[in-house]
Design a protein around this motif. Structure first.
Motif, mmCIF file in Angstrom:
data_model
loop_
_atom_site.group_PDB
_atom_site.id
_atom_site.type_symbol
_atom_site.label_atom_id
_atom_site.label_comp_id
_atom_site.label_asym_id
_atom_site.label_seq_id
_atom_site.Cartn_x
_atom_site.Cartn_y
_atom_site.Cartn_z
ATOM 1 N N THR A 118 0.844 -1.183 0.000
ATOM 2 C CA THR A 118 0.000 0.000 0.000
ATOM 3 C C THR A 118 0.882 1.235 0.000
ATOM 4 O O THR A 118 1.918 1.260 0.650
ATOM 5 C CB THR A 118 -0.909 0.013 1.244
ATOM 6 O OG1 THR A 118 -1.663 -1.196 1.276
ATOM 7 C CG2 THR A 118 -1.843 1.198 1.228
ATOM 8 N N THR A 119 0.466 2.266 -0.730
ATOM 9 C CA THR A 119 1.163 3.544 -0.708
ATOM 10 C C THR A 119 0.348 4.519 0.123
ATOM 11 O O THR A 119 -0.840 4.713 -0.120
ATOM 12 C CB THR A 119 1.355 4.092 -2.137
ATOM 13 O OG1 THR A 119 2.160 3.180 -2.879
ATOM 14 C CG2 THR A 119 2.031 5.456 -2.100
ATOM 15 N N TYR A 120 0.998 5.116 1.125
ATOM 16 C CA TYR A 120 0.372 6.118 1.978
ATOM 17 C C TYR A 120 0.982 7.469 1.653
ATOM 18 O O TYR A 120 2.188 7.638 1.728
ATOM 19 C CB TYR A 120 0.607 5.798 3.458
ATOM 20 C CG TYR A 120 -0.031 4.509 3.896
ATOM 21 C CD1 TYR A 120 -1.378 4.469 4.242
ATOM 22 C CD2 TYR A 120 0.707 3.333 3.956
ATOM 23 C CE1 TYR A 120 -1.972 3.281 4.644
ATOM 24 C CE2 TYR A 120 0.120 2.139 4.364
ATOM 25 C CZ TYR A 120 -1.215 2.121 4.699
ATOM 26 O OH TYR A 120 -1.804 0.950 5.092
ATOM 27 N N THR A 121 0.159 8.446 1.279
ATOM 28 C CA THR A 121 0.635 9.780 0.937
ATOM 29 C C THR A 121 0.013 10.783 1.894
ATOM 30 O O THR A 121 -1.202 10.818 2.071
ATOM 31 C CB THR A 121 0.264 10.134 -0.518
ATOM 32 O OG1 THR A 121 0.829 9.155 -1.391
ATOM 33 C CG2 THR A 121 0.791 11.511 -0.885
ATOM 34 N N ASP A 122 0.877 11.572 2.535
ATOM 35 C CA ASP A 122 0.429 12.610 3.469
ATOM 36 C C ASP A 122 1.117 13.921 3.123
ATOM 37 O O ASP A 122 2.245 13.927 2.621
ATOM 38 C CB ASP A 122 0.779 12.221 4.913
ATOM 39 C CG ASP A 122 -0.017 11.027 5.396
ATOM 40 O OD1 ASP A 122 -1.250 11.146 5.503
ATOM 41 O OD2 ASP A 122 0.586 9.971 5.663
ATOM 42 N N THR A 123 0.444 15.050 3.411
ATOM 43 C CA THR A 123 1.049 16.362 3.200
ATOM 44 C C THR A 123 1.689 16.839 4.498
ATOM 45 O O THR A 123 1.179 16.590 5.590
ATOM 46 C CB THR A 123 0.012 17.390 2.707
ATOM 47 O OG1 THR A 123 -1.079 17.428 3.626
ATOM 48 C CG2 THR A 123 -0.485 17.047 1.320
ATOM 49 N N ILE A 124 2.812 17.545 4.319
ATOM 50 C CA ILE A 124 3.595 18.016 5.462
ATOM 51 C C ILE A 124 3.680 19.534 5.397
ATOM 52 O O ILE A 124 3.980 20.101 4.350
ATOM 53 C CB ILE A 124 5.029 17.433 5.434
ATOM 54 C CG1 ILE A 124 5.032 15.934 5.144
ATOM 55 C CG2 ILE A 124 5.763 17.768 6.734
ATOM 56 C CD1 ILE A 124 4.216 15.093 6.079
ATOM 57 N N GLY A 125 3.435 20.206 6.525
ATOM 58 C CA GLY A 125 3.529 21.657 6.601
ATOM 59 C C GLY A 125 2.264 22.248 7.196
ATOM 60 O O GLY A 125 1.297 21.535 7.475
ATOM 61 N N THR A 126 2.264 23.544 7.388
ATOM 62 C CA THR A 126 1.121 24.237 7.972
ATOM 63 C C THR A 126 -0.126 23.996 7.125
ATOM 64 O O THR A 126 -0.132 24.265 5.934
ATOM 65 C CB THR A 126 1.401 25.751 8.074
ATOM 66 O OG1 THR A 126 2.588 25.940 8.839
ATOM 67 C CG2 THR A 126 0.246 26.471 8.733
ATOM 68 N N GLY A 127 -1.155 23.444 7.749
ATOM 69 C CA GLY A 127 -2.391 23.128 7.055
ATOM 70 C C GLY A 127 -2.412 21.743 6.435
ATOM 71 O O GLY A 127 -3.418 21.323 5.875
ATOM 72 N N GLY A 128 -1.306 20.993 6.536
ATOM 73 C CA GLY A 128 -1.235 19.647 5.974
ATOM 74 C C GLY A 128 -1.648 18.593 6.985
ATOM 75 O O GLY A 128 -2.132 18.902 8.085
ATOM 76 N N ASP A 129 -1.457 17.339 6.612
ATOM 77 C CA ASP A 129 -1.791 16.231 7.511
ATOM 78 C C ASP A 129 -0.888 16.196 8.745
ATOM 79 O O ASP A 129 -1.307 15.780 9.819
ATOM 80 C CB ASP A 129 -1.671 14.895 6.762
ATOM 81 C CG ASP A 129 -2.618 14.820 5.580
ATOM 82 O OD1 ASP A 129 -3.808 15.167 5.745
ATOM 83 O OD2 ASP A 129 -2.169 14.422 4.482
ATOM 84 N N PHE A 130 0.374 16.615 8.569
ATOM 85 C CA PHE A 130 1.348 16.675 9.661
ATOM 86 C C PHE A 130 2.059 18.014 9.586
ATOM 87 O O PHE A 130 2.393 18.488 8.490
ATOM 88 C CB PHE A 130 2.371 15.533 9.550
ATOM 89 C CG PHE A 130 1.757 14.172 9.738
ATOM 90 C CD1 PHE A 130 1.709 13.586 10.998
ATOM 91 C CD2 PHE A 130 1.221 13.482 8.664
ATOM 92 C CE1 PHE A 130 1.132 12.347 11.175
ATOM 93 C CE2 PHE A 130 0.644 12.235 8.831
ATOM 94 C CZ PHE A 130 0.599 11.667 10.096
ATOM 95 N N ALA A 131 2.320 18.634 10.732
ATOM 96 C CA ALA A 131 2.933 19.965 10.754
ATOM 97 C C ALA A 131 4.408 19.939 10.357
ATOM 98 O O ALA A 131 4.902 20.871 9.719
ATOM 99 C CB ALA A 131 2.782 20.587 12.141
ATOM 100 N N THR A 132 5.145 18.885 10.727
ATOM 101 C CA THR A 132 6.584 18.815 10.469
ATOM 102 C C THR A 132 6.971 17.434 9.948
ATOM 103 O O THR A 132 6.260 16.452 10.152
ATOM 104 C CB THR A 132 7.400 19.083 11.755
ATOM 105 O OG1 THR A 132 7.164 18.011 12.669
ATOM 106 C CG2 THR A 132 7.033 20.413 12.388
ATOM 107 N N LEU A 133 8.139 17.383 9.305
ATOM 108 C CA LEU A 133 8.656 16.095 8.851
ATOM 109 C C LEU A 133 8.941 15.164 10.022
ATOM 110 O O LEU A 133 8.676 13.965 9.955
ATOM 111 C CB LEU A 133 9.928 16.297 8.025
ATOM 112 C CG LEU A 133 9.707 16.826 6.615
ATOM 113 C CD1 LEU A 133 11.004 17.328 6.014
ATOM 114 C CD2 LEU A 133 9.090 15.740 5.739
ATOM 115 N N SER A 134 9.487 15.702 11.114
ATOM 116 C CA SER A 134 9.782 14.870 12.283
ATOM 117 C C SER A 134 8.521 14.233 12.842
ATOM 118 O O SER A 134 8.505 13.042 13.159
ATOM 119 C CB SER A 134 10.465 15.700 13.376
ATOM 120 O OG SER A 134 11.721 16.133 12.929
ATOM 121 N N LEU A 135 7.462 14.999 12.956
ATOM 122 C CA LEU A 135 6.193 14.463 13.443
ATOM 123 C C LEU A 135 5.669 13.390 12.489
ATOM 124 O O LEU A 135 5.194 12.337 12.905
ATOM 125 C CB LEU A 135 5.173 15.592 13.606
ATOM 126 C CG LEU A 135 3.789 15.189 14.120
ATOM 127 C CD1 LEU A 135 3.901 14.577 15.516
ATOM 128 C CD2 LEU A 135 2.866 16.398 14.142
#
Length: 184
Positions: free
Chosen positions: A2-19
């Motif tokens: 399975t491929t999981y795609t999430d957005t990173i950054g303000t307003g994305g699925d996650f706020a930071t790459l580390s998170l």
């Protein structure tokens, strides 16, 4: 797989790459692909992902911009990755375990303005005796990469993917690959 795609950054699925790496990686299974699509602007890295992927077999990680945030060959456009200062200013995948592992970085501007180590560092360390069965791959595609300071290196792979014979010598080697395609 399975491929999981999430957005990173303000307003994305996650706020930071580390998170993102430390949170979403626990949900994936062997053979899955994890895609981090960064929103435009500067993203800071500086984390150790210790054993995050150690119980999986064959993990592919992809880090790229969302379609609207391409750099278009301009150092001041798109997604800019800037390591934090100090030794923690690196993307450090430690003790990955017995598995094939790949990290692909696409279409990002990677800037290291710091004098100390700010880099992608992949520590691939499978259990001795079975390491030659596994491959470690780190690739950059269409990225703009610049390092400055007294220790300006960016891309490092530490791969201990080998087998040890009963006499203590190396009896077989796995593949360790760094690929840099169409980058400046």
């Amino acid at each position: 797989m399975t491929t999981y795609t999430d957005t990173i950054g303000t307003g994305g699925d996650f706020a930071t790459l580390s998170l993102y790496w430390n949170t979403s990686a626990t949900a994936i299974a062997s053979g899955d692909v994890l895609v981090a699509e960064c929103l435009g602007g500067t993203h800071s890295i500086g984390a150790t992902y210790n054993n995050t992927f150690s119980n999986l077999v064959g993990v592919d990680l992809v880090m790229r911009p969302v379609a609207s945030a391409m750099h278009n060959g301009n150092w001041n456009e798109g997604v800019r990755i800037e390591p934090q200062t100090g030794q923690t200013g690196q993307m450090y995948f430690q003790s990955i375990g017995n598995q094939d592992f790949s990290l692909r970085v696409e279409d990002l501007v990677w800037i290291n303005p710091h004098a100390e180590n700010g880099r992608i560092y992949v520590n691939f360390d499978p259990t001795l005796g079975s390491g030659a069965q596994y491959d470690a791959t780190l690739s950059f595609e269409r990225c703009l990469i610049h390092a400055s300071g007294s220790n300006p290196y960016e891309i490092t792979i530490n791969a201990n993917n080998y087998d040890v014979s009963s006499g203590g010598g190396v009896s077989a080697l796995g593949n360790s690959t760094i690929s840099i395609k169409n980058c400046v």
